[in-house]
Design an enzyme around this catalytic site. Structure first.
Site, short mmCIF file in Angstrom:
data_model
loop_
_atom_site.label_atom_id
_atom_site.label_comp_id
_atom_site.label_asym_id
_atom_site.label_seq_id
_atom_site.Cartn_x
_atom_site.Cartn_y
_atom_site.Cartn_z
N ASP A 81 95.41 69.98 167.13
CA ASP A 81 95.59 68.81 167.99
C ASP A 81 96.35 69.09 169.30
OD1 ASP A 81 94.31 67.37 166.00
OD2 ASP A 81 96.19 66.76 165.05
N GLY B 192 101.97 70.81 162.17
CA GLY B 192 102.03 69.92 163.32
C GLY B 192 103.29 69.06 163.33
N ASP B 193 103.23 67.97 164.06
CA ASP B 193 104.47 67.19 164.25
C ASP B 193 105.00 66.56 162.95
OD1 ASP B 193 102.34 65.43 164.26
OD2 ASP B 193 103.21 64.10 165.77
N GLY C 250 97.13 69.43 158.66
CA GLY C 250 95.76 69.90 158.87
C GLY C 250 95.76 71.41 159.08
N MET D 93 88.19 65.73 167.78
CA MET D 93 89.44 65.43 167.06
C MET D 93 90.65 65.45 167.99
SD MET D 93 89.32 67.09 163.29
CE MET D 93 88.62 66.16 161.93
N GLU E 243 89.20 61.07 169.24
CA GLU E 243 89.09 60.23 168.04
C GLU E 243 90.13 59.11 168.03
OE1 GLU E 243 90.05 62.17 164.33
OE2 GLU E 243 91.76 63.21 165.21
N ARG F 202 69.18 61.85 178.38
CA ARG F 202 70.01 60.94 177.62
C ARG F 202 71.46 60.94 178.06
NH1 ARG F 202 67.44 62.38 171.77
NH2 ARG F 202 65.92 60.71 171.77
N GLN G 130 85.56 71.40 163.61
CA GLN G 130 86.55 71.84 164.61
C GLN G 130 87.78 72.49 163.96
OE1 GLN G 130 86.75 68.41 167.83
NE2 GLN G 130 86.04 67.66 165.87
N ARG G 131 87.97 72.29 162.67
CA ARG G 131 89.17 72.83 162.01
C ARG G 131 88.96 74.25 161.48
NH1 ARG G 131 92.05 68.09 159.45
NH2 ARG G 131 92.07 69.16 157.46
N THR H 50 98.43 73.59 164.71
CA THR H 50 97.56 72.41 164.59
C THR H 50 96.51 72.47 165.69
OG1 THR H 50 97.42 70.01 164.94
CG2 THR H 50 99.35 71.07 165.84
N HIS I 283 71.05 63.22 183.10
CA HIS I 283 71.67 62.99 181.80
C HIS I 283 73.19 62.99 181.99
CE1 HIS I 283 72.44 67.21 182.16
NE2 HIS I 283 73.18 67.19 181.06
N ARG J 33 93.79 63.70 166.69
CA ARG J 33 94.64 62.60 166.20
C ARG J 33 94.95 61.65 167.36
NH1 ARG J 33 99.20 63.23 161.66
NH2 ARG J 33 97.50 64.40 160.80
N ASP K 291 99.44 68.64 169.78
CA ASP K 291 100.20 67.40 170.02
C ASP K 291 101.71 67.56 169.87
OD1 ASP K 291 100.21 67.79 167.29
OD2 ASP K 291 99.49 65.80 166.75
N ARG L 14 98.89 67.09 152.27
CA ARG L 14 99.65 66.00 152.91
C ARG L 14 100.38 65.30 151.78
NH1 ARG L 14 97.57 66.13 158.25
NH2 ARG L 14 95.32 66.36 158.35
P1 ADP Z 1 100.77 67.66 160.76
O1 ADP Z 1 101.93 68.50 160.34
O2 ADP Z 1 99.55 68.46 161.06
O3 ADP Z 1 101.14 66.65 161.84
P2 ADP Z 1 100.96 65.50 158.81
O4 ADP Z 1 101.32 64.46 159.80
O5 ADP Z 1 100.06 65.14 157.69
O6 ADP Z 1 100.31 66.79 159.49
O7 ADP Z 1 102.33 66.04 158.20
C1 ADP Z 1 102.33 67.04 157.21
C2 ADP Z 1 103.29 66.66 156.12
O8 ADP Z 1 104.62 66.61 156.66
C3 ADP Z 1 103.10 65.26 155.54
O9 ADP Z 1 102.07 65.23 154.58
C4 ADP Z 1 104.45 65.00 154.92
O10 ADP Z 1 104.57 65.71 153.70
C5 ADP Z 1 105.39 65.66 155.94
N1 ADP Z 1 105.90 64.64 156.87
C6 ADP Z 1 105.20 63.93 157.77
N2 ADP Z 1 106.00 63.03 158.42
C7 ADP Z 1 107.24 63.21 157.90
C8 ADP Z 1 108.51 62.57 158.14
N3 ADP Z 1 108.65 61.60 159.04
N4 ADP Z 1 109.56 63.01 157.43
C9 ADP Z 1 109.44 63.99 156.51
N5 ADP Z 1 108.27 64.61 156.24
C10 ADP Z 1 107.19 64.23 156.92
O1 F6P Z 2 95.75 67.26 162.52
C1 F6P Z 2 94.47 67.83 162.46
C2 F6P Z 2 93.44 66.75 162.18
O2 F6P Z 2 92.18 67.37 162.04
C3 F6P Z 2 93.35 65.65 163.23
O3 F6P Z 2 92.65 66.07 164.36
C4 F6P Z 2 92.69 64.56 162.43
O4 F6P Z 2 93.02 63.28 162.95
C5 F6P Z 2 93.29 64.73 161.07
O5 F6P Z 2 93.74 66.06 160.99
C6 F6P Z 2 92.35 64.47 159.92
O6 F6P Z 2 93.11 64.50 158.76
P1 F6P Z 2 92.53 64.69 157.29
O7 F6P Z 2 92.28 66.16 157.11
O8 F6P Z 2 93.64 64.22 156.41
O9 F6P Z 2 91.30 63.88 157.20
#
Ligand code: ADP
Ligand code: F6P
Length: 317
Positions: A127, A102-103, A11, A169, A222, A162, A251-252, A125, A215, A171, A129, A72
């Site tokens: 998030d 991100g992770d 993201g 967001m 999410e 209300r 938010q992004r 990211t 209110h 994740r 996270d 992704r």
């Molecule tokens: P973020 O980096 O924001 O957490 P994603 O979870 O979509 O977003 O991960 C980004 C990209 O990293 C994925 O589309 C994929 O190409 C790669 N990736 C995710 N998980 C793994 C994994 N377990 N091993 C190798 N590559 C991964």
């Molecule tokens: O990792 C950033 C994020 O915006 C999360 O908060 C959300 O769950 C996810 O990406 C949405 O992913 P996508 O852009 O693939 O819909």
């Protein structure tokens, strides 16, 4: 002389551009040749890689999103894709890779490092996270966006007496919810850390009415529950009229906050410093505004602990 590549993945997050700029400018300062990989791991596998010059990163520090593009690519978990990615870099005599994401991006980076590519990861990211770092690039900007929206929702919530249920967001991480909830005086925050018990939420909403609250605002992270359905239940079972809002992708985007610009600039520069020192397989971490690093595998195995902000939520009695 070292050739290094940089990519953004997962993201997009405000401040990614500031980090890319810092990587490119620091690399050039050290006499390295910087390369941009477009569209994350997808672009890496496909060889969408171009040399960067100083002016390529002019006027981007203040821009949201990522000028490099992101993607992704679930297939990147497969070793064949990772080997192809490394081959694309080796074919261009590129010695090292800096990833910003991100992770999921970190997991990809760890695999590349284990396959012998010098890799450094920067946390980017909204998030927040990644447990190894206190803050990720983009988190505070997204938080400000959420706060801005919550303040506006409070105006109308108050006017109409209300209960407003707002989904943010994150994740699986509750940080955007709890930070924005505390910053906006939300009465209830629901995240994976608090757990979700609908009966208990309805009970607390009734209590809010009993103690005379005109209110109230409920912030929900999410992937926990359907906020429209929750608002419907509140309307049906309590004395409040209720509405739901999902903040979503707004938010992004947006121009990065001061904190994210500074964090990203420091991290981008620090990542190049690590490569210059011959370091490899490291994740950059923030301790507030201070920057250090740790092994990539440690960054992924560390457990996310709930924010201490939960204790600052109002008590409804
Ligand atoms: P973020 O980096 O924001 O957490 P994603 O979870 O979509 O977003 O991960 C980004 C990209 O990293 C994925 O589309 C994929 O190409 C790669 N990736 C995710 N998980 C793994 C994994 N377990 N091993 C190798 N590559 C991964
Ligand atoms: O990792 C950033 C994020 O915006 C999360 O908060 C959300 O769950 C996810 O990406 C949405 O992913 P996508 O852009 O693939 O819909």
């Amino acid at each position: 002389m070292m050739n290094i590549a940089v990519l953004t993945s997962g993201g997009d997050a405000p401040g990614m551009n500031a980090a890319v700029r810092a990587v490119v400018r620091t690399a050039l300062y050290y006499g390295m040749i910087p390369y941009a990989v477009h569209d994350g791991y997808k672009g890496l596998v496909e060889g969408n890689i171009k040399e960067m010059v100083r002016n390529d990163v002019g006027q981007i520090l203040e821009r949201g999103g990522t000028i490099l593009g992101s993607s992704r690519l679930p297939e990147f978990k497969q070793e064949a894709y990772q080997k192809r990615a490394i081959e694309q870099l080796r074919n261009r005599n590129i010695d090292a890779l800096i990833v910003i994401g991100g992770d999921g991006t970190y997991r990809g980076a760890l695999d590349l490092s284990r396959l012998g590519l010098k890799t450094i990861a920067i946390p980017g990211t909204i998030d927040n996270d990644i447990a190894s770092t206190e803050y990720t690039i983009g988190f505070f900007t997204a938080l400000n966006t959420a706060i801005d929206a919550l303040d506006k929702l409070r105006d109308t919530s108050f006017s109409h007496q209300r209960c407003t249920v707002v989904e943010v967001m994150g994740r699986n991480c509750g940080d955007l919810a709890i930070f924005s909830g505390v910053a906006c005086g939300a009465e209830i925050v629901i995240t994976n850390d608090t757990g979700f018990d609908k009966a208990n939420v309805l009970e607390n909403v009734k209590k809010a009415k009993e103690i005379g609250k005109r209110h109230l605002i409920i912030v929900v992270a999410e992937n926990i529950t359907d906020v429209t359905e929750l608002a419907r239940d509140i309307q049906e079972h309590t004395a409040y009229d209720a509405r739901a809002s999902v903040l979503g992708y707004i938010q992004r985007g947006g121009t990065p906050s001061a904190f994210d610009r500074i964090l990203a600039s420091k991290m981008g520069s620090y990542a190049v410093d690590l490569l210059k020192e011959g370091k490899d397989g490291r994740a950059i971490i923030s301790d507030g505004i201070e920057i250090t690093d740790c092994p990539l595998d440690e960054a992924l195995t560390k457990e996310n602990t709930p924010s201490d902000l939960y204790q600052y939520l109002p008590k409804l009695n």
